[in-house]
Design a protein around this motif. Sequence first.
Motif, mmCIF file in Angstrom:
data_model
loop_
_atom_site.group_PDB
_atom_site.id
_atom_site.type_symbol
_atom_site.label_atom_id
_atom_site.label_comp_id
_atom_site.label_asym_id
_atom_site.label_seq_id
_atom_site.Cartn_x
_atom_site.Cartn_y
_atom_site.Cartn_z
ATOM 1 N N ASP A 160 0.807 -1.214 0.000
ATOM 2 C CA ASP A 160 0.000 0.000 0.000
ATOM 3 C C ASP A 160 0.848 1.276 0.000
ATOM 4 O O ASP A 160 1.631 1.517 0.923
ATOM 5 N N GLY A 161 0.647 2.113 -1.010
ATOM 6 C CA GLY A 161 1.400 3.355 -1.108
ATOM 7 C C GLY A 161 1.138 4.333 0.013
ATOM 8 O O GLY A 161 1.945 5.230 0.265
ATOM 9 N N GLY A 162 0.005 4.170 0.713
ATOM 10 C CA GLY A 162 -0.304 5.068 1.804
ATOM 11 C C GLY A 162 0.657 4.968 2.970
ATOM 12 O O GLY A 162 0.738 5.890 3.791
ATOM 13 N N VAL A 163 1.411 3.879 3.047
ATOM 14 C CA VAL A 163 2.383 3.725 4.124
ATOM 15 C C VAL A 163 3.504 4.750 3.995
ATOM 16 O O VAL A 163 4.019 5.268 4.995
ATOM 17 N N THR A 164 3.890 5.070 2.779
ATOM 18 C CA THR A 164 5.053 5.929 2.557
ATOM 19 C C THR A 164 4.711 7.317 2.029
ATOM 20 O O THR A 164 5.509 8.240 2.172
ATOM 21 N N ASP A 165 3.548 7.484 1.405
ATOM 22 C CA ASP A 165 3.142 8.795 0.904
ATOM 23 C C ASP A 165 1.622 8.817 0.804
ATOM 24 O O ASP A 165 1.041 8.437 -0.209
ATOM 25 N N SER A 166 0.976 9.272 1.868
ATOM 26 C CA SER A 166 -0.481 9.157 1.962
ATOM 27 C C SER A 166 -1.228 10.135 1.064
ATOM 28 O O SER A 166 -2.286 9.808 0.523
ATOM 29 N N ILE A 167 -0.714 11.363 0.947
ATOM 30 C CA ILE A 167 -1.369 12.377 0.104
ATOM 31 C C ILE A 167 -0.264 13.042 -0.726
ATOM 32 O O ILE A 167 0.310 14.045 -0.315
ATOM 33 N N PRO A 168 0.051 12.509 -1.892
ATOM 34 C CA PRO A 168 1.294 12.856 -2.597
ATOM 35 C C PRO A 168 1.264 14.175 -3.371
ATOM 36 O O PRO A 168 1.623 14.235 -4.553
ATOM 37 N N LEU A 169 0.853 15.244 -2.705
ATOM 38 C CA LEU A 169 0.841 16.549 -3.365
ATOM 39 C C LEU A 169 2.247 16.980 -3.754
ATOM 40 O O LEU A 169 2.499 17.377 -4.897
ATOM 41 N N ARG A 170 3.184 16.914 -2.797
ATOM 42 C CA ARG A 170 4.539 17.375 -3.104
ATOM 43 C C ARG A 170 5.176 16.542 -4.210
ATOM 44 O O ARG A 170 5.905 17.075 -5.053
ATOM 45 N N ALA A 171 4.897 15.255 -4.221
ATOM 46 C CA ALA A 171 5.434 14.399 -5.283
ATOM 47 C C ALA A 171 4.920 14.860 -6.648
ATOM 48 O O ALA A 171 5.678 14.912 -7.628
ATOM 49 N N PHE A 172 3.645 15.214 -6.711
ATOM 50 C CA PHE A 172 3.075 15.644 -7.995
ATOM 51 C C PHE A 172 3.615 17.008 -8.393
ATOM 52 O O PHE A 172 3.861 17.271 -9.569
ATOM 53 N N GLU A 173 3.792 17.887 -7.412
ATOM 54 C CA GLU A 173 4.403 19.184 -7.714
ATOM 55 C C GLU A 173 5.798 18.993 -8.297
ATOM 56 O O GLU A 173 6.181 19.689 -9.259
#
Length: 283
Positions: A160-173
């Motif tokens: 589950d990706g939520g373990v390491t990045d629950s709301i990936p706003l910064r990743a998308f930026e």
Amino acid sequence: MKTGLVLEGGAMRATYTIGVLDVFMEHNIKFDGVIGVSAGAIHGASFVANQPGRNIRYYKKYAPDKRFMSMHSLITTGDLVGKEFCYNEIPWKLDLFDNDTFKNSSSEFYAVVANVETGESEYIKLNDLKDSAQMEYLRASASMPLVSKIVEVDGKKLLDGGVTDSIPLRAFENMGYVKNVVVATRPDSYVKRDERLGAAAIVYRSYPKFLEAMRFRPKMYNDEKAYILLQETLGNIFFIRPSKELDIEKTDTDPEHLEAVYQIGRQDAERVMPDLIKFLAKQ
């Protein structure tokens, strides 16, 4: 200026997201890119495939089935969510996923997974769910620890990706999406508390970096939420979250409960739609 849609997970809480996305589709709201975590990735795929009504329809019809998500599935297959039923029978036989529209969409789509060996997030671009490896990445994104077997694809071990990045706003930026809409499944009042690892410390003892990510998860989540609220205050993002507590458990499969949460998502999305349209129109 690239527009992005960021979707939190939350298992059955993300039925809220289904309601929001159905309203988006009804208003012809589109994005240059969509990134989803766990159940957010599942629902984001149907959004990119432009299938309003599909996810709430099959959730209400099939969620009570023991092959969908149940202790029976966990005991008999090792996965709380049935792999064959949810990722083969439903999308390709029972309630068809429009893979052609998904493939030809102008929106890029990413699913977030947690690499169990590295303890890091990976952001996997998907464009063809008929490809078995791509479907496995989507399944991995929604494979909750302790109640799912580790998903192995392309030589990687994933959960589950939520373990390491629950709301990936910064990743998308960081990928170049500068005007983003974030859909969360928790209200503003929610703060993730520290949790003991318990059985996870035994089950994942061979993966110390993943265990460290699990320990760090509350701080990661709360930091991400604080960043999102700051960016909303600055006018850099548009943030949609439940207007009240969602009366549903992560593994709730009651069709009436699912419908109630879905309707909250619809109502919240309709309420903010005029402001959302203005936000997306700004240069």
